[in-house]
Design a protein around this motif. Sequence first.
Motif, PDB file in Angstrom:
ATOM      1  N   THR A   1       0.809  -1.223   0.000  1.00 37.77           N
ATOM      2  CA  THR A   1       0.000   0.000   0.000  1.00 37.77           C
ATOM      3  C   THR A   1       0.837   1.266   0.000  1.00 37.77           C
ATOM      4  N   SER A   2       2.092   1.194   0.385  1.00 38.79           N
ATOM      5  CA  SER A   2       2.883   2.419   0.490  1.00 38.79           C
ATOM      6  C   SER A   2       3.268   2.984  -0.874  1.00 38.79           C
ATOM      7  N   HIS A   3       3.350   2.129  -1.899  1.00 37.20           N
ATOM      8  CA  HIS A   3       3.848   2.622  -3.184  1.00 37.20           C
ATOM      9  C   HIS A   3       2.871   3.587  -3.846  1.00 37.20           C
ATOM     10  N   ILE A   4       1.576   3.541  -3.476  1.00 31.33           N
ATOM     11  CA  ILE A   4       0.624   4.458  -4.108  1.00 31.33           C
ATOM     12  C   ILE A   4       0.879   5.902  -3.697  1.00 31.33           C
ATOM     13  N   SER A   5       1.604   6.096  -2.610  1.00 29.93           N
ATOM     14  CA  SER A   5       1.963   7.453  -2.191  1.00 29.93           C
ATOM     15  C   SER A   5       3.185   7.975  -2.930  1.00 29.93           C
ATOM     16  N   TRP A   6       3.742   7.132  -3.800  1.00 26.34           N
ATOM     17  CA  TRP A   6       4.940   7.529  -4.538  1.00 26.34           C
ATOM     18  C   TRP A   6       4.803   7.235  -6.033  1.00 26.34           C
TER      19      TRP A   6
ATOM     20  N   ARG B   1       2.590   9.884   3.374  1.00 31.21           N
ATOM     21  CA  ARG B   1       3.309   9.008   2.456  1.00 31.21           C
ATOM     22  C   ARG B   1       4.094   7.908   3.164  1.00 31.21           C
ATOM     23  N   ALA B   2       3.800   7.708   4.458  1.00 33.11           N
ATOM     24  CA  ALA B   2       4.433   6.623   5.215  1.00 33.11           C
ATOM     25  C   ALA B   2       3.359   5.897   6.020  1.00 33.11           C
TER      26      ALA B   2
END
Length: 455
Positions: free
Chosen positions: A191-196, A230-231
Amino acid sequence: MLSPEDNEILTRVGPGTIMGHLLRRYWTPALLVSELPLPGGDPVRVRLLGENLVAFRDLNGTVGLIQENCPHRGASLYFGRNEGASAAPTTPGAGICGLRCPYHGWQFDVDGNCIDMPSEPATSSFKDRVKAKAYPVHESGGLIWTYMGAPDTMTPFRDFGTESLPPEYVSAGKTFSPCNWVQAMEGNLDTSHISWLHQFNAIDDIPDDGSDKPGYLSVDMSWKIWRHDRAPRLEVHDTWYGYRYAGIRTTPNGHTHVRITGYCVPYMTTVASIPFRARLSMFVPIDDENCWRINAVAQPPRNPNGYGGGHELFDVTNYPYVKRTFGGIRGRRWTAENEYEMDRAAQRTETFTGIPDFNSQDLMATESMGPIYDRSQEHLGTSDRAVIRMRRILLGAARALAAEGTKPPALAGDGHDFTTFRSAEKILEPGEDWRILGTDDDPTVQEAVFATGQN
């Protein structure tokens, strides 16, 4: 990180491998129904779990999935004739029919039986002793599924809702990806990659629509929250089919936002959506170094009261990427060979990657690792908890099956209801437990599913 030994077990799927043995205990999507639309139509090559097969729909409309090489002298049955037997009528629905080898005319039915051997004497019974390897198939939800395990281990088909899916909702599509199935699937469990990876600067220009408050938010607000926090913090909750995990973020107004994704052993995911959904995203091994990314609708859309503004994920305001359809075999315009049409100027000023297609951003990330990534080089963090859990489940199940014959998890026939496999997304009310969202105990699910009698 994984040891080299664990990485080998996790990624190798061919006949005789530990993971391949596990995967063959599940019904697996082999191809789209749309690839075999008509009785007597052209056969289709299928490579699955490292095996070369050919699929065909005979003159009676029945689908067969058999070995590609003819048991006689090995010519490819892909070049064969889909027709009636020499002594049988050739009209649809009439008599014996099957795929005839172009080399010597031997013919095989959908079960792999040799039904005609015209190159041998008419009195010969040799054909009764020859059989091509054939796998059982099941059509459901726009997909043709197969069971590649031993016949005595075959369990019922796992129905995620496709068996009763109204025709107007049947939709399935697939995309080829030249990388190992596990690293492709890991992107859906991250799920974290969608913030990047998927970010674009115009999100900042989307006005606040007032949905940053406890309850169901808009799609626009969801994207704004990804960009704001984003974390994310991850929590993983084990279930009978695998697990569900929540990516937890703090909203601009200080509330708690959760995106809940499900994982079902061995290769199924359902990605977070407002308020919930059961669309299947599957990562099916072609072989060790290639896979199909397959999507299918499992249940009719569930969006009571237009939660999320009635919009899907890609309906966000100012969306800068190319709009794509999701049915059928999706061609690859953006590939490693053309560097996914990456635009460095756009990367500096407009989007985080400069790649103009949302899905190709994921493909770039997983394919650029190489065909099979060496996970002994990894340095994993707290945002990788869902990926770590998936690996442990698969490795544990594969080893237990190989060593002790332990029954794999999440098989049909154990009284489980696979239609409860759902994702969800929401800004939590004070004290609300995210584990309830998207389950049968969720009032929104009850409103959409049970009150309307759709389940």
